[in-house]
Scaffold this motif. Structure first.
Motif, PDB file in Angstrom:
ATOM      1  N   UNK A  61      40.050  -0.236 -54.043  1.00 18.23           N
ATOM      2  CA  UNK A  61      40.619   0.866 -54.817  1.00 18.23           C
ATOM      3  C   UNK A  61      42.135   0.944 -54.640  1.00 18.23           C
ATOM      4  N   UNK A  62      42.587   0.734 -53.413  1.00 18.67           N
ATOM      5  CA  UNK A  62      44.025   0.786 -53.129  1.00 18.67           C
ATOM      6  C   UNK A  62      44.775  -0.259 -53.945  1.00 18.67           C
ATOM      7  N   UNK A  63      44.276  -1.508 -53.923  1.00 23.32           N
ATOM      8  CA  UNK A  63      45.008  -2.578 -54.602  1.00 23.32           C
ATOM      9  C   UNK A  63      44.754  -2.608 -56.105  1.00 23.32           C
ATOM     10  N   UNK A  64      43.651  -2.034 -56.565  1.00 22.01           N
ATOM     11  CA  UNK A  64      43.503  -1.811 -58.006  1.00 22.01           C
ATOM     12  C   UNK A  64      44.652  -0.937 -58.512  1.00 22.01           C
ATOM     13  N   UNK A  65      44.989   0.078 -57.729  1.00 28.39           N
ATOM     14  CA  UNK A  65      46.072   0.974 -58.105  1.00 28.39           C
ATOM     15  C   UNK A  65      47.453   0.352 -57.933  1.00 28.39           C
ATOM     16  N   UNK A  66      47.503  -0.787 -57.251  1.00 27.64           N
ATOM     17  CA  UNK A  66      48.750  -1.534 -57.123  1.00 27.64           C
ATOM     18  C   UNK A  66      48.876  -2.602 -58.204  1.00 27.64           C
ATOM     19  N   UNK A  67      47.868  -2.670 -59.095  1.00 31.80           N
ATOM     20  CA  UNK A  67      47.961  -3.598 -60.212  1.00 31.80           C
ATOM     21  C   UNK A  67      47.182  -4.877 -60.070  1.00 31.80           C
ATOM     22  N   UNK A  68      46.289  -4.950 -59.073  1.00 34.41           N
ATOM     23  CA  UNK A  68      45.475  -6.153 -58.877  1.00 34.41           C
ATOM     24  C   UNK A  68      44.033  -5.868 -59.279  1.00 34.41           C
ATOM     25  N   UNK A  69      43.512  -6.682 -60.185  1.00 34.11           N
ATOM     26  CA  UNK A  69      42.139  -6.503 -60.647  1.00 34.11           C
ATOM     27  C   UNK A  69      41.123  -6.939 -59.609  1.00 34.11           C
ATOM     28  N   UNK A  70      41.478  -7.966 -58.835  1.00 37.51           N
ATOM     29  CA  UNK A  70      40.518  -8.585 -57.933  1.00 37.51           C
ATOM     30  C   UNK A  70      40.994  -8.523 -56.487  1.00 37.51           C
ATOM     31  N   UNK A  71      40.044  -8.267 -55.614  1.00 43.11           N
ATOM     32  CA  UNK A  71      40.309  -8.237 -54.175  1.00 43.11           C
ATOM     33  C   UNK A  71      39.154  -8.939 -53.477  1.00 43.11           C
ATOM     34  N   UNK A  72      39.466  -9.888 -52.620  1.00 47.57           N
ATOM     35  CA  UNK A  72      38.427 -10.656 -51.928  1.00 47.57           C
ATOM     36  C   UNK A  72      38.713 -10.704 -50.435  1.00 47.57           C
ATOM     37  N   UNK A  95      39.985 -27.065 -51.127  1.00 51.50           N
ATOM     38  CA  UNK A  95      40.804 -25.955 -51.614  1.00 51.50           C
ATOM     39  C   UNK A  95      42.142 -25.971 -50.865  1.00 51.50           C
ATOM     40  N   UNK A  96      43.264 -26.170 -51.570  1.00 53.08           N
ATOM     41  CA  UNK A  96      44.561 -26.231 -50.885  1.00 53.08           C
ATOM     42  C   UNK A  96      44.961 -24.904 -50.248  1.00 53.08           C
ATOM     43  N   UNK A  97      44.454 -23.797 -50.775  1.00 50.05           N
ATOM     44  CA  UNK A  97      44.749 -22.497 -50.177  1.00 50.05           C
ATOM     45  C   UNK A  97      44.110 -22.411 -48.796  1.00 50.05           C
ATOM     46  N   UNK A  98      42.865 -22.868 -48.693  1.00 48.41           N
ATOM     47  CA  UNK A  98      42.198 -22.872 -47.387  1.00 48.41           C
ATOM     48  C   UNK A  98      42.888 -23.828 -46.434  1.00 48.41           C
ATOM     49  N   UNK A  99      43.310 -24.991 -46.939  1.00 42.84           N
ATOM     50  CA  UNK A  99      44.030 -25.953 -46.096  1.00 42.84           C
ATOM     51  C   UNK A  99      45.287 -25.321 -45.514  1.00 42.84           C
ATOM     52  N   UNK A 100      46.003 -24.567 -46.341  1.00 43.68           N
ATOM     53  CA  UNK A 100      47.197 -23.867 -45.855  1.00 43.68           C
ATOM     54  C   UNK A 100      46.828 -22.806 -44.822  1.00 43.68           C
ATOM     55  N   UNK A 101      45.814 -21.998 -45.147  1.00 38.23           N
ATOM     56  CA  UNK A 101      45.430 -20.894 -44.266  1.00 38.23           C
ATOM     57  C   UNK A 101      44.842 -21.374 -42.942  1.00 38.23           C
ATOM     58  N   UNK A 102      44.284 -22.576 -42.928  1.00 40.58           N
ATOM     59  CA  UNK A 102      43.794 -23.136 -41.665  1.00 40.58           C
ATOM     60  C   UNK A 102      44.931 -23.337 -40.666  1.00 40.58           C
ATOM     61  N   UNK A 103      46.130 -23.550 -41.208  1.00 33.67           N
ATOM     62  CA  UNK A 103      47.274 -23.870 -40.365  1.00 33.67           C
ATOM     63  C   UNK A 103      48.230 -22.705 -40.147  1.00 33.67           C
ATOM     64  N   UNK A 104      48.190 -21.718 -41.042  1.00 30.61           N
ATOM     65  CA  UNK A 104      49.218 -20.682 -41.005  1.00 30.61           C
ATOM     66  C   UNK A 104      48.671 -19.320 -41.443  1.00 30.61           C
ATOM     67  N   UNK A 105      49.134 -18.234 -40.789  1.00 28.29           N
ATOM     68  CA  UNK A 105      48.772 -16.887 -41.237  1.00 28.29           C
ATOM     69  C   UNK A 105      49.707 -16.367 -42.332  1.00 28.29           C
ATOM     70  N   UNK A 106      50.710 -17.162 -42.710  1.00 31.93           N
ATOM     71  CA  UNK A 106      51.636 -16.740 -43.754  1.00 31.93           C
ATOM     72  C   UNK A 106      50.944 -16.772 -45.112  1.00 31.93           C
ATOM     73  N   UNK A 107      51.252 -15.832 -45.992  1.00 28.91           N
ATOM     74  CA  UNK A 107      50.596 -15.801 -47.301  1.00 28.91           C
ATOM     75  C   UNK A 107      51.013 -16.995 -48.158  1.00 28.91           C
ATOM     76  N   UNK A 108      50.145 -17.357 -49.097  1.00 28.46           N
ATOM     77  CA  UNK A 108      50.442 -18.429 -50.042  1.00 28.46           C
ATOM     78  C   UNK A 108      50.156 -17.942 -51.451  1.00 28.46           C
ATOM     79  N   UNK A 109      51.146 -18.058 -52.325  1.00 28.54           N
ATOM     80  CA  UNK A 109      50.987 -17.682 -53.726  1.00 28.54           C
ATOM     81  C   UNK A 109      50.315 -18.818 -54.478  1.00 28.54           C
ATOM     82  N   UNK A 115      46.835 -15.448 -51.146  1.00 29.48           N
ATOM     83  CA  UNK A 115      45.863 -15.394 -50.051  1.00 29.48           C
ATOM     84  C   UNK A 115      46.611 -15.434 -48.733  1.00 29.48           C
ATOM     85  N   UNK A 116      46.077 -14.735 -47.750  1.00 29.14           N
ATOM     86  CA  UNK A 116      46.607 -14.833 -46.397  1.00 29.14           C
ATOM     87  C   UNK A 116      45.444 -14.869 -45.416  1.00 29.14           C
TER      88      UNK A 116
END
Length: 237
Positions: A27-38, A75-89, A115-116
Motif C-alpha cells: 500500500x505504501x509503495x502503491x501510493x509512491x507510484x509503483x504498481x508492483x511490489x515483490x 537472472x542478472x538481477x539475482x547475479x548482482x544481488x548475490x554479490x551486493x546489497x546495493x540496488x539495481x535498476x 531490486x535490492x
C-alpha cells in the motif's frame, strides 16, 4: 516526511505478521507510484534453496513461468544481488544476456523497476525486494527519494521472513522431511501430477510417488492432498 508516510512506517515497524507487513508495504509503495511490489526470502540462494517465502502482486502466472523456465539461474538481477546489497535498476542492458526474460518482463508490464538484496550477517537468510511499474521510467531523483523507504521496508520484511523460515526449519527437522521431499510437495501443491513433477525435477514418476508416500508416512496423513495441506500448515511449503 508527511504524516501518512510516518504513520505507515510506524505501523510497519511494529507489525509482527509477515502477510500484514507485506500488505502495508504494498500500500505504501502503491501510493509512491509503483504498481508492483515483490518480496522473496530464502534459506540459501534463489537458485538453490531449502526454504522460501514469496510475496508479490505480479501478474497471474508470472511466478510459475519464472520457476518452470529456471530463470533464477540466469537472472542478472539475482547475479548482482548475490554479490551486493546495493540496488539495481532494471533496463535492457542489464538483461543483455537474458533477452527472453527481459521480453517477458516487458510483456507482463514489469518494465520499469529495481531490486535490492538483504543479506544476513550469518549468511543463512537471503531476501530480494523489488518495486516495478508498467509506465514511466524511474529517474535517479525518484529512485533515491524512495530508497530509504525501500531499505526500511525490506529489512523489516526480511526480519519477519527470517523468523518464519527458522520456524519452518524447526518443523522440518521435527518431521524429518528431506529437501527433495519438500520440493515434491511444493510442486504437488501447484497442482502438478507425479509425472509432471518428475519432468520438472528430472526424476522418474515412480521416484516421485516414493517421495510422496514417504511424506505421507512422516506427516502421519493418508493421502497426498493431506500431506500438502499439513506441510503448508507447518510452513514447510
Amino acid at each position: 516526511m508527511d504524516k501518512w508516510k510516518d504513520l505507515q512506517l510506524r505501523k510497519l515497524s511494529c507489525e509482527k505478521d509477515l502477510q500484514t507487513a507485506y500488505r502495508l508495504t504494498l500500500n505504501f509503495f502503491n501510493n509512491q507510484g509503483f504498481e508492483y511490489c515483490a518480496f522473496a526470502a530464502y534459506l540459501g540462494t534463489p537458485d538453490k534453496h531449502t526454504g522460501k517465502v514469496n510475496l508479490n502482486n505480479y501478474p497471474y502466472g508470472w511466478d510459475r513461468f519464472y520457476e518452470q523456465n529456471g530463470h533464477a539461474s540466469n537472472d542478472p538481477v539475482i547475479a548482482h544481488c548475490n554479490q551486493s546489497p546495493l540496488p539495481i535498476l532494471w533496463d535492457e542492458q542489464v538483461f543483455a544476456r537474458a533477452p527472453k526474460l527481459w521480453r517477458e518482463l516487458n510483456r507482463q508490464g514489469l518494465k520499469y523497476g529495481w531490486t535490492q538484496a538483504v543479506h544476513d550477517e550469518l549468511g543463512a537468510h537471503y531476501s530480494l525486494f523489488s518495486l516495478a511499474r508498467t509506465h514511466r521510467a524511474i529517474d535517479i531523483e525518484e529512485h533515491y527519494g524512495n530508497l530509504g523507504y525501500a531499505i526500511f521496508a525490506s529489512r523489516r520484511l526480511h526480519a519477519l521472513a527470517s523468523k518464519k523460515l527458522s520456524e519452518s526449519i524447526a518443523d522440518t527437522r521435527k518431521y524429518h522431511l528431506s529437501p527433495r521431499e519438500i520440493e515434491v510437495l511444493r510442486w504437488s501443491a501447484e497442482g502438478k501430477t507425479a509425472s509432471e513433477v518428475g519432468r520438472i525435477l528430472c526424476l522418474s514418476e515412480r521416484t516421485v510417488n516414493f517421495h510422496v508416500c514417504s511424506c505421507m508416512r512422516k506427516l502421519n496423513v493418508s493421502n497426498k492432498i493431506s500431506a500438502v495441506a499439513k506441510a503448508a500448515h507447518i510452513h514447510v511449503i
